[in-house]
Design an enzyme around this catalytic site. Structure first.
Site, PDB file in Angstrom:
ATOM      1  N   ILE A 178       4.680   3.533   8.010  1.00 39.92           N
ATOM      2  CA  ILE A 178       4.456   2.496   9.012  1.00 39.92           C
ATOM      3  C   ILE A 178       3.306   2.865   9.946  1.00 39.92           C
ATOM      4  O   ILE A 178       3.105   4.037  10.280  1.00 39.92           O
ATOM      5  CB  ILE A 178       5.744   2.243   9.822  1.00 39.92           C
ATOM      6  CG1 ILE A 178       5.598   0.983  10.695  1.00 39.92           C
ATOM      7  CG2 ILE A 178       6.121   3.462  10.670  1.00 39.92           C
ATOM      8  CD1 ILE A 178       6.914   0.502  11.291  1.00 39.92           C
ATOM      9  N   ILE A 199      -5.237   6.234   6.831  1.00 39.41           N
ATOM     10  CA  ILE A 199      -5.674   5.717   5.531  1.00 39.41           C
ATOM     11  C   ILE A 199      -4.449   5.423   4.675  1.00 39.41           C
ATOM     12  O   ILE A 199      -3.530   6.243   4.577  1.00 39.41           O
ATOM     13  CB  ILE A 199      -6.592   6.720   4.815  1.00 39.41           C
ATOM     14  CG1 ILE A 199      -7.903   6.877   5.587  1.00 39.41           C
ATOM     15  CG2 ILE A 199      -6.881   6.275   3.377  1.00 39.41           C
ATOM     16  CD1 ILE A 199      -8.823   7.949   5.048  1.00 39.41           C
ATOM     17  N   GLY A 200      -4.431   4.237   4.100  1.00 41.26           N
ATOM     18  CA  GLY A 200      -3.375   3.866   3.155  1.00 41.26           C
ATOM     19  C   GLY A 200      -3.961   2.894   2.152  1.00 41.26           C
ATOM     20  O   GLY A 200      -4.559   1.889   2.540  1.00 41.26           O
ATOM     21  N   PHE A 240      -8.537   1.749   5.681  1.00 42.76           N
ATOM     22  CA  PHE A 240      -8.465   2.641   6.832  1.00 42.76           C
ATOM     23  C   PHE A 240      -8.381   1.860   8.141  1.00 42.76           C
ATOM     24  O   PHE A 240      -8.714   0.676   8.209  1.00 42.76           O
ATOM     25  CB  PHE A 240      -9.700   3.556   6.874  1.00 42.76           C
ATOM     26  CG  PHE A 240     -10.989   2.822   7.167  1.00 42.76           C
ATOM     27  CD1 PHE A 240     -11.405   2.576   8.468  1.00 42.76           C
ATOM     28  CD2 PHE A 240     -11.793   2.373   6.125  1.00 42.76           C
ATOM     29  CE1 PHE A 240     -12.588   1.889   8.735  1.00 42.76           C
ATOM     30  CE2 PHE A 240     -12.977   1.693   6.375  1.00 42.76           C
ATOM     31  CZ  PHE A 240     -13.375   1.443   7.693  1.00 42.76           C
ATOM     32  N   CYS A 257       3.098   6.741  10.722  1.00 50.87           N
ATOM     33  CA  CYS A 257       2.904   7.388   9.421  1.00 50.87           C
ATOM     34  C   CYS A 257       4.068   8.306   9.063  1.00 50.87           C
ATOM     35  O   CYS A 257       3.930   9.169   8.190  1.00 50.87           O
ATOM     36  CB  CYS A 257       1.580   8.155   9.377  1.00 50.87           C
ATOM     37  SG  CYS A 257       0.140   7.114   9.713  1.00 50.87           S
ATOM     38  N   ARG A 272       0.839  -1.200   0.000  1.00 53.00           N
ATOM     39  CA  ARG A 272       0.000   0.000   0.000  1.00 53.00           C
ATOM     40  C   ARG A 272       0.874   1.250   0.000  1.00 53.00           C
ATOM     41  O   ARG A 272       2.090   1.190   0.193  1.00 53.00           O
ATOM     42  CB  ARG A 272      -0.917   0.017   1.231  1.00 53.00           C
ATOM     43  CG  ARG A 272      -0.147   0.009   2.548  1.00 53.00           C
ATOM     44  CD  ARG A 272      -1.024   0.345   3.733  1.00 53.00           C
ATOM     45  NE  ARG A 272      -0.337   0.091   4.993  1.00 53.00           N
ATOM     46  CZ  ARG A 272       0.558   0.888   5.546  1.00 53.00           C
ATOM     47  NH1 ARG A 272       0.925   1.999   4.939  1.00 53.00           N
ATOM     48  NH2 ARG A 272       1.117   0.586   6.711  1.00 53.00           N
ATOM     49  N   GLY A 273       0.220   2.403  -0.159  1.00 57.25           N
ATOM     50  CA  GLY A 273       0.913   3.661  -0.001  1.00 57.25           C
ATOM     51  C   GLY A 273       1.091   3.981   1.475  1.00 57.25           C
ATOM     52  O   GLY A 273       0.690   3.226   2.360  1.00 57.25           O
TER      53      GLY A 273
END
Length: 268
Positions: free
Chosen positions: A77, A188-189, A201, A218, A73-74
């Site tokens: 961590i 969210i990623g 999410f 993040c 995913r985008g």
């Protein structure tokens, strides 16, 4: 308007291991691409686990070598675990996919979910997710806060290599509320492959947010994390939040006017 089904995979004692959920995401993703199933949102809790998106730096991982699952995913961590509602919307979108619009729809659904519990949340420009805004951005004013942790000076503002994990609880992400700082309540990623979304999410309902103190959540060093229960000052359960989240996710995702991303072409 499109159909959106919800699949409750497991909560509490039946929390779903991350690898199992990831395998299920990929299975449903393939089926959705082939139009064998409608748009689907998997909802669940995970046992404690750290996952790292593609942009995660080594310096943001746990200092003690705690295992981290690297995912496609985008984002960076984060932590998943008990007390956190995780959602993986697997939705077919028109191509070229407008990824930002999809993220904004997820944020809006979660903002409405929090509002139904009496908690005002917001977006922060340049940072995805759902946030509770701090009541001051002035470090001097913040240092004089009463009834919480205070910083006489904030080295995070001047030292790019400052690591809050090495400098005591006053810098811990889980204590951002006491410092009156911005704090993220939902991360969210996502990933989009073949026009179909994956990942999604994580909404902090009532987790032990100290798990976030072992990483740079993040990749953000100057803000922290929050939970519904912590902000409201009362017990809030996944069971309470689940139907509310489903309602708003359904309203937003199923009723969205989906449009392809506008591609600006430079004249030859």
């Amino acid at each position: 308007m499109s159909e959106l089904r919800f699949v409750r995979m497991g909560f509490g004692a039946e929390a779903v291991e991350y690898q199992e959920a990831w395998d299920e995401q990929r299975r449903v993703h393939t089926a959705r691409f082939l139009d064998e199933v409608p748009d689907t949102c998997l909802l669940l809790e995970h046992p404690p686990v750290y996952t790292a998106g593609r942009r995660t730096a080594d310096s943001e991982r746990p200092l003690d070598g705690t295992p981290v699952i690297d995912v496609d995913r985008g984002g960076k961590i984060t932590w998943h675990g008990p007390g956190q509602l995780v959602g993986y919307p697997i939705q077919k979108l028109p191509r070229p996919v407008d990824v930002v619009a999809h993220v904004r729809r997820l944020e809006e659904a979660l903002i409405r979910t929090c509002a139904e519990f009496g908690l005002e949340t917001s977006r922060v420009e340049g940072r995805s997710g759902v946030w509770i805004l701090g009541d001051t951005k002035d470090p001097a004013e913040r240092s004089s806060a009463l009834g919480g942790l205070s910083l006489d000076f904030d080295p995070r503002l001047t030292d790019e290599e400052f690591d809050p994990r090495l400098n005591g609880p006053e810098y811990a992400p889980s204590n951002a509320g006491q410092r009156r700082e911005d704090r993220k309540i939902a991360a969210i990623g996502i990933r989009v492959a073949k026009g179909v979304t994956m990942h999604g999410f994580a909404l902090n309902v009532n987790p032990d947010n100290a798990w976030f103190d072992r990483i740079i959540p993040c990749g953000i060093r100057d803000a922290g994390v929050a939970s519904l229960a912590g902000e409201l000052g009362r017990d809030v359960t996944i069971a309470e939040v689940l139907p509310v989240a489903e309602k708003h996710l359904g309203d937003i995702l199923a009723n969205a006017d989906l449009k392809p991303r506008v591609v600006e072409r430079t004249p030859a």
